[in-house]
Design an enzyme around this catalytic site. Structure first.
Site, mmCIF file in Angstrom:
data_model
loop_
_atom_site.group_PDB
_atom_site.id
_atom_site.type_symbol
_atom_site.label_atom_id
_atom_site.label_comp_id
_atom_site.label_asym_id
_atom_site.label_seq_id
_atom_site.Cartn_x
_atom_site.Cartn_y
_atom_site.Cartn_z
ATOM 1 C CD GLN A 74 1.362 -3.709 5.211
ATOM 2 O OE1 GLN A 74 2.139 -3.847 4.279
ATOM 3 N NE2 GLN A 74 1.745 -3.235 6.376
ATOM 4 C CB SER A 75 -2.224 -3.060 -1.759
ATOM 5 O OG SER A 75 -2.010 -3.015 -3.144
ATOM 6 C CG ASN A 76 2.864 -6.782 -2.695
ATOM 7 O OD1 ASN A 76 3.550 -6.329 -1.794
ATOM 8 N ND2 ASN A 76 2.514 -8.064 -2.753
#
Ligand SMILES: *Cc1c(COP(=O)(O)O)cnc(C)c1O
Length: 331
Positions: A74-76
């Site tokens: 879920q890392s930008n």
């Protein structure tokens, strides 16, 4: 070759500096402006793109063909990196481990996880206990043995080179304040994770000879660790940007708004997302900007920032995360 020549163009325009009249009126405090770094660039945008202009510039200069990043599904930072790699015709590898304790199926498959999946990202999952550094080195070695040339992106894109992207951001704000005939802000607020954004903002403020206080609202580490990290980056930046003498207490970080930890929403952060959306039609993200804005709102309500002062809030992006946190938000 100097640093400017190395830079690769990933943003084709300056991000907007907008006044937030309704939020300002609601809080009856200082004028609040927002710097829209959530808009512009490929793969849904965000603050990492400013850093990647320098980091990927270096990767291209070194003729690397595979970019490695650590983080989370879920890392930008990972999603933006995968997008940039697609755009520049490079391969990418995301090394992911559980940084956020949330296993519901929406969180596993929506938001950045979905976007990376659509882009065909290669994600390698390691155990929670495993060391990112070791995993990165092992994978880099494998790539080299197979005839590739890996480039390792520092955590969050934060080293001195990447942080230069946020010196540019301050230069833009200086110009935009002149054009809009408004004073340069007394405060700049940002969410602080790996620290490159805040270090770059502080360097930009120093370089432009401004007195503005840059307040980082930590979403990851306690105050002490976060301040040390940003101070170290700032120190490393002195070689790249000629900065005037700095004072010791220039790095200001508040860790009061983390709640139970990175990626875990708080009641206030959820309220802040809804408040800013309802007043201004602007979407904050549950992991970073909602906590940073909660910090700003709290500072204003408690009178720490005066009515005759002004603030620029850096909207660092992350709105895809709204979809991953659907269960916390939908009423
Ligand atoms: C990465 C990120 C941050 C934090 O920036 P750092 O430079 O890592 O401190 C803030 N907001 C969003 C949306 C991010 O993705």
């Amino acid at each position: 070759m100097n640093i400017k020549e190395k830079k690769v163009k990933l943003l084709n325009r300056e991000s907007e500096l907008e006044f937030l009249p309704r939020l300002t009126e609601y809080l009856n405090g200082p004028k609040i402006y927002i710097k829209r770094d959530d808009e512009g660039g490929r793969s849904a945008g965000g603050n990492k793109l400013r850093k990647y202009e320098y980091l990927l510039g270096e990767a291209l200069e070194k003729k690397c063909d595979t970019i490695i990043i650590v983080g989370h599904f879920q890392s930008n930072a990972a999603r933006e990196l995968v997008g940039v790699a697609c755009q520049l015709e490079l391969k990418s590898v995301v090394i992911s481990k559980e940084l956020i304790p949330n296993q519901n199926h929406i969180f596993l498959k929506n938001g950045n996880a979905l976007l990376m999946n659509i882009m065909g990202a290669k994600i390698i999952t390691i155990n929670k206990e495993d060391d990112f550094e070791i995993a990165m080195k092992t994978i880099a070695k494998n790539i080299t043995q197979e005839g590739g040339k890996p480039y390792i992106v520092p955590f969050g894109g934060s080293n001195a080179l990447g942080a230069l992207g946020y010196v540019n951001c301050v230069n833009e704000i200086v110009k935009q304040c002149e054009i809009q005939a408004i004073n340069f802000p007394d405060y700049i607020f940002t969410a602080t994770g790996s620290g490159g954004t805040q270090a770059g903002l502080i360097a930009g403020v120093l370089k432009n000879n401004k007195k503005t206080k840059v307040i980082g609202i930590s979403v990851l580490q306690n105050r002490n660790a976060a301040e040390k990290g940003v101070a170290k980056l700032l120190y490393e930046m002195f070689d790249l940007v000629q900065l005037p003498e700095q004072s010791n207490d220039i790095v200001k970080i508040d860790d009061e708004f983390i709640g139970d930890g990175y990626g875990i929403t708080t009641d206030e952060s959820i309220r802040t997302i809804k408040l800013v959306a309802k007043l201004e039609g602007i979407f904050l993200c549950p992991v970073y900007t909602a906590k940073a804005m909660t910090g700003l709102i709290t500072y204003i309500k408690s009178g720490k920032i005066k009515k005759n002062e002004s603030v620029v809030f850096i909207h660092t992006g992350g709105s895809p995360l709204l979809y991953a946190y659907y269960d916390k938000l939908f009423e």
